[in-house]
Design a protein around this motif. Structure first.
Motif, mmCIF file in Angstrom:
data_model
loop_
_atom_site.group_PDB
_atom_site.id
_atom_site.type_symbol
_atom_site.label_atom_id
_atom_site.label_comp_id
_atom_site.label_asym_id
_atom_site.label_seq_id
_atom_site.Cartn_x
_atom_site.Cartn_y
_atom_site.Cartn_z
ATOM 1 N N ASP A 105 0.784 -1.235 0.000
ATOM 2 C CA ASP A 105 0.000 0.000 0.000
ATOM 3 C C ASP A 105 0.819 1.289 0.000
ATOM 4 O O ASP A 105 0.351 2.306 -0.487
ATOM 5 C CB ASP A 105 -0.918 0.042 1.227
ATOM 6 N N ASN A 106 2.006 1.288 0.592
ATOM 7 C CA ASN A 106 2.776 2.519 0.767
ATOM 8 C C ASN A 106 4.238 2.322 0.422
ATOM 9 O O ASN A 106 4.755 1.211 0.478
ATOM 10 C CB ASN A 106 2.712 2.977 2.239
ATOM 11 N N SER A 107 4.889 3.430 0.089
ATOM 12 C CA SER A 107 6.353 3.431 -0.015
ATOM 13 C C SER A 107 6.871 4.413 1.028
ATOM 14 O O SER A 107 6.191 5.377 1.387
ATOM 15 C CB SER A 107 6.825 3.819 -1.425
ATOM 16 N N ARG B 133 5.964 8.779 4.153
ATOM 17 C CA ARG B 133 5.194 7.674 3.573
ATOM 18 C C ARG B 133 4.252 8.216 2.510
ATOM 19 O O ARG B 133 3.590 9.234 2.696
ATOM 20 C CB ARG B 133 4.390 6.965 4.654
ATOM 21 N N PRO C 235 1.217 6.815 -0.351
ATOM 22 C CA PRO C 235 0.416 5.689 -0.815
ATOM 23 C C PRO C 235 0.810 5.295 -2.236
ATOM 24 O O PRO C 235 1.178 6.148 -3.040
ATOM 25 C CB PRO C 235 -1.026 6.193 -0.768
ATOM 26 N N ARG C 236 0.735 3.999 -2.507
ATOM 27 C CA ARG C 236 1.071 3.478 -3.832
ATOM 28 C C ARG C 236 -0.169 3.144 -4.648
ATOM 29 O O ARG C 236 -0.079 2.951 -5.850
ATOM 30 C CB ARG C 236 1.925 2.221 -3.686
ATOM 31 N N LEU D 119 -4.367 5.967 4.977
ATOM 32 C CA LEU D 119 -3.350 6.940 5.370
ATOM 33 C C LEU D 119 -4.012 8.224 5.858
ATOM 34 O O LEU D 119 -3.560 8.834 6.836
ATOM 35 C CB LEU D 119 -2.371 7.229 4.228
ATOM 36 N N PHE E 205 0.274 12.504 2.008
ATOM 37 C CA PHE E 205 1.530 11.911 2.453
ATOM 38 C C PHE E 205 1.801 12.412 3.861
ATOM 39 O O PHE E 205 1.243 13.424 4.286
ATOM 40 C CB PHE E 205 2.705 12.206 1.513
#
Length: 103
Positions: free
Chosen positions: A34-36, A50, A52-53, A61, A94
């Motif tokens: 879900d996140n990077s 962080r 979201p992808r 988030l 983010f």
């Protein structure tokens, strides 16, 4: 300075960015479904951001960013609430958290 050289007079920006931040390069920290996460080593310490992808992860988030600051002091363990929050050009949120040392 540049403003005087260009002859455009005094101008004050709505947002000034610390020049030291220009020397901060992000390092990939990790990526999940879900996140990077990216690590920024800044003059005032390390920060984890962080992103979201996937669209599916956006509401999760958003909820984290809204809830953690309100409950962090009431939890029995140390929790990093996002001290930096923003939106990417596509509107997705983010969060930036002070990096904590793992034990």
């Amino acid at each position: 300075g540049l403003v005087a050289t260009l002859g455009i007079g005094a101008w004050v920006g709505e947002l000034e960015v610390d020049p030291a931040l220009g020397e901060v390069l992000p390092e990939p920290l990790g990526a999940g479904w879900d996140n990077s996460a990216w690590l920024f080593r800044a003059p005032d310490g390390a920060w984890v951001f962080r992103f979201p992808r996937r669209a599916f992860a956006v509401p999760f988030l958003e909820r984290e960013l809204a809830t953690l600051p309100r409950i962090a002091s009431r939890l029995p363990l140390a929790v990093s609430a996002a001290l930096w929050q923003g939106r990417m050009p596509n509107g997705w949120p983010f969060g930036g958290y002070r990096a904590r040392r793992s034990r």
